[in-house]
Write a protein that holds these residues in place. Structure first.
Motif, PDB file in Angstrom:
ATOM      1  N   PRO A 153      47.418   0.361 -10.831  1.00 27.54           N
ATOM      2  CA  PRO A 153      48.769  -0.174 -10.614  1.00 27.54           C
ATOM      3  C   PRO A 153      49.750   0.974 -10.396  1.00 27.54           C
ATOM      4  CG  PRO A 153      48.180  -0.323 -12.931  1.00 27.54           C
ATOM      5  CD  PRO A 153      46.944   0.123 -12.209  1.00 27.54           C
ATOM      6  N   GLN A 154      50.896   0.652  -9.857  1.00 26.82           N
ATOM      7  CA  GLN A 154      51.858   1.687  -9.461  1.00 26.82           C
ATOM      8  C   GLN A 154      52.277   2.579 -10.631  1.00 26.82           C
ATOM      9  OE1 GLN A 154      56.195   0.963  -8.532  1.00 26.82           O
ATOM     10  NE2 GLN A 154      55.474   1.342  -6.437  1.00 26.82           N
TER      11      GLN A 154
ATOM     12  N   CYS B  38      43.874   0.661 -17.488  1.00 27.03           N
ATOM     13  CA  CYS B  38      44.796  -0.018 -16.569  1.00 27.03           C
ATOM     14  C   CYS B  38      44.066  -0.480 -15.316  1.00 27.03           C
ATOM     15  CB  CYS B  38      45.931   0.925 -16.176  1.00 27.03           C
ATOM     16  SG  CYS B  38      47.070   1.324 -17.512  1.00 27.03           S
ATOM     17  N   GLY B  39      43.146   0.361 -14.816  1.00 30.17           N
ATOM     18  CA  GLY B  39      42.412   0.001 -13.612  1.00 30.17           C
ATOM     19  C   GLY B  39      41.411  -1.120 -13.812  1.00 30.17           C
ATOM     20  N   LEU B  40      40.922  -1.287 -15.044  1.00 29.39           N
ATOM     21  CA  LEU B  40      39.935  -2.338 -15.328  1.00 29.39           C
ATOM     22  C   LEU B  40      40.571  -3.656 -15.751  1.00 29.39           C
ATOM     23  CD1 LEU B  40      37.148  -0.394 -17.298  1.00 29.39           C
ATOM     24  CD2 LEU B  40      37.267  -0.903 -14.857  1.00 29.39           C
ATOM     25  N   GLN B  41      41.861  -3.630 -16.040  1.00 27.88           N
ATOM     26  CA  GLN B  41      42.528  -4.842 -16.531  1.00 27.88           C
ATOM     27  C   GLN B  41      42.438  -5.968 -15.505  1.00 27.88           C
ATOM     28  OE1 GLN B  41      46.409  -4.166 -18.057  1.00 27.88           O
ATOM     29  NE2 GLN B  41      46.886  -6.334 -18.331  1.00 27.88           N
ATOM     30  N   ASP B  42      41.971  -7.122 -15.977  1.00 27.51           N
ATOM     31  CA  ASP B  42      41.851  -8.340 -15.158  1.00 27.51           C
ATOM     32  C   ASP B  42      40.862  -8.183 -14.005  1.00 27.51           C
ATOM     33  OD1 ASP B  42      43.784  -9.618 -16.745  1.00 27.51           O
ATOM     34  OD2 ASP B  42      45.423  -8.832 -15.515  1.00 27.51           O
TER      35      ASP B  42
ATOM     36  N   VAL C 120      30.769  -8.106 -21.083  1.00 25.25           N
ATOM     37  CA  VAL C 120      31.725  -7.255 -21.766  1.00 25.25           C
ATOM     38  C   VAL C 120      32.888  -6.931 -20.828  1.00 25.25           C
ATOM     39  CG1 VAL C 120      32.079  -5.016 -22.865  1.00 25.25           C
ATOM     40  CG2 VAL C 120      29.951  -6.260 -23.221  1.00 25.25           C
ATOM     41  N   ASN C 121      34.109  -7.074 -21.322  1.00 22.20           N
ATOM     42  CA  ASN C 121      35.261  -6.777 -20.475  1.00 22.20           C
ATOM     43  C   ASN C 121      35.606  -5.295 -20.548  1.00 22.20           C
ATOM     44  OD1 ASN C 121      36.877  -6.328 -22.802  1.00 22.20           O
ATOM     45  ND2 ASN C 121      37.248  -8.509 -22.970  1.00 22.20           N
TER      46      ASN C 121
ATOM     47  N   GLN D  42      44.733  -7.094 -22.741  1.00 25.78           N
ATOM     48  CA  GLN D  42      44.796  -8.217 -23.662  1.00 25.78           C
ATOM     49  C   GLN D  42      43.669  -9.179 -23.334  1.00 25.78           C
ATOM     50  OE1 GLN D  42      48.555 -10.189 -24.044  1.00 25.78           O
ATOM     51  NE2 GLN D  42      47.635 -12.079 -24.731  1.00 25.78           N
ATOM     52  N   PRO D  43      42.656  -9.318 -24.237  1.00 27.42           N
ATOM     53  CA  PRO D  43      41.537 -10.203 -23.945  1.00 27.42           C
ATOM     54  C   PRO D  43      42.008 -11.620 -23.678  1.00 27.42           C
ATOM     55  CG  PRO D  43      41.096  -8.843 -25.872  1.00 27.42           C
ATOM     56  CD  PRO D  43      42.536  -8.658 -25.536  1.00 27.42           C
TER      57      PRO D  43
END
Length: 401
Positions: free
Chosen positions: A116-117, A59-63, A178-179, A228-229
């Motif tokens: 995120p919250q 969650c913290g790495l998303q986007d 790499v994401n 989601q890539p």
């Protein structure tokens, strides 16, 4: 060592901290190293600790484009969560620890900066914090049992160590393309840092098709969606320079067309300057040689009209992997402080003077040549012991006229 054994070791430290009345986080290097080593070899240990580490990190790495910064912020957040668990464990009677305001500096600058919250609330529920109406604060109605708090504190420490491991992987593997989802997936699939790093390096070089379906997500083991890539995730170029998930031929600052899937030829060798300056930046196509950013030889190459190009991240990674395959090893004849005098290109070994193995190599038809100059002896010794993955890191470019 199982999660129960690890918890037993952590509890021993906690008893000492309790006796001393300390508010400090765990700074016992033996405990920290033990936790890191255990989760490094057994990522599934996070499940036994029930810390939701990979879910929260995902969650913290998303986007997030800067994975290193995001992981640093996540490590700070998990450290703050560990501190919250220790406060409740050591001082359950202190009512100020039973409430967390969502507008405080601790919450805004440490937790919200990383997560995120929903993810923050999920993590704090392990300590029985529940959001009040309006979400301006989180309060504990029933204090968790001491053993539950100890397990939670250890889980947050393990999550912090996981962030450090992932940071090391991103830094050392050169996996800048790499994401976050790929990083987590490979980390969970491979045991040990070296295996995971090698896989990440290959992942950057492998041609892949990114699913464009909105239904495709990378999820945690419990089905929660992590990431989601996005179309074009695997390139540094802007979105509009891609068609059907393939990089167009783009023009660099020298007006030369190149494709970002281009990789260096395996016969290209590294000039000595690369190992002296720990910098891998350029390739001379005419000389079939890699150079550092400050190598004076490149000026000679350009004066001769050679095509000298700046290397992409993928090119650096493949060059380092090829060099690693060809890397020389120190023969057992070499003792600490000694310089090598011979090198066998067939065995890929460096030898000390008068080593009998050199004669054996020559009798087998191997090319065992003498290293004449001391500066070259030192260079070959340096090359054999250097962490080649450091060459993948970007350095400021120096323009050579």
């Amino acid at each position: 060592m199982s999660a129960d054994s690890l918890l037993e070791q952590y509890n021993s430290w906690l008893l000492g901290a309790s006796s001393a009345g300390s508010l400090a986080l765990c700074t016992d290097h033996w405990i920290i190293d033990l936790v890191r080593q255990r989760i490094l070899e057994e990522p599934d240990l996070h499940n036994s600790l029930q810390n939701d580490a990979f879910l929260l990190i995902g969650c913290g790495l998303q986007d997030r484009a800067d994975l290193l910064l995001a992981l640093q912020q996540l490590a700070c957040a998990f450290q703050a969560l560990e501190q919250a668990a220790l406060h409740l464990y050591l001082f359950p009677w202190r009512r100020e620890f039973h409430t967390i305001t969502t507008y405080s500096g601790y919450y805004v600058h440490t937790l919200e900066a990383a997560l995120p919250q929903d993810a923050i609330f999920r993590a704090l529920r392990r300590l029985n914090y529940e959001p009040e109406e309006g979400s301006t604060s989180l309060k504990i109605q029933v204090l968790p049992a001491p053993q539950a708090l100890a397990t939670a504190a250890l889980g947050f420490l393990a999550a912090q160590m996981e962030c450090n491991i992932l940071s090391d992987l991103v830094s050392c593997s050169g996996s800048t393309l790499v994401n976050g989802a790929d990083l987590i997936q490979e980390r969970r699939s491979w045991r040990g840092e070296d295996a995971c790093m090698e896989r990440l390096q290959k992942l950057v070089l492998e041609p892949r098709v990114v699913p464009t379906s909105v239904d495709h997500v990378v999820g945690a083991s419990n089905g929660d969606a992590l990431y989601q890539p996005q179309f074009g995730d695997y390139s540094h170029e802007p979105f509009d320079q891609h068609i059907n998930v393939s990089c167009r031929m783009v023009t660099d600052h020298r007006g030369e067309e190149r494709c970002h899937t281009q990789v260096p030829h395996v016969d290209v060798v590294m000039h000595d300057c690369v190992f002296v300056e720990h910098s891998l930046e350029h390739c001379c196509a005419a000389c079939n040689m890699f150079h550092s950013s400050l190598c004076s030889v490149m000026k000679v190459c350009r004066d001769k009209g050679h095509r000298v190009t700046q290397m992409t991240s993928s090119e650096k990674i493949q060059a380092v992997m090829e060099e690693q395959r060809k890397k020389y090893q120190l023969h057992r004849c070499l003792q600490p402080g000694q310089l090598p005098h011979y090198r066998c290109t067939n065995c890929r070994q460096l030898h000390y003077i008068k080593c009998k193995e050199v004669e054996h190599c020559r009798s087998q038809g191997h090319s065992a040549s003498m290293i004449m100059l001391e500066k070259d002896q030192r260079l070959w010794l340096q090359r054999s012991s250097m962490d080649l993955t450091l060459l993948c890191r970007n350095k400021p470019e120096s323009h050579i006229g």
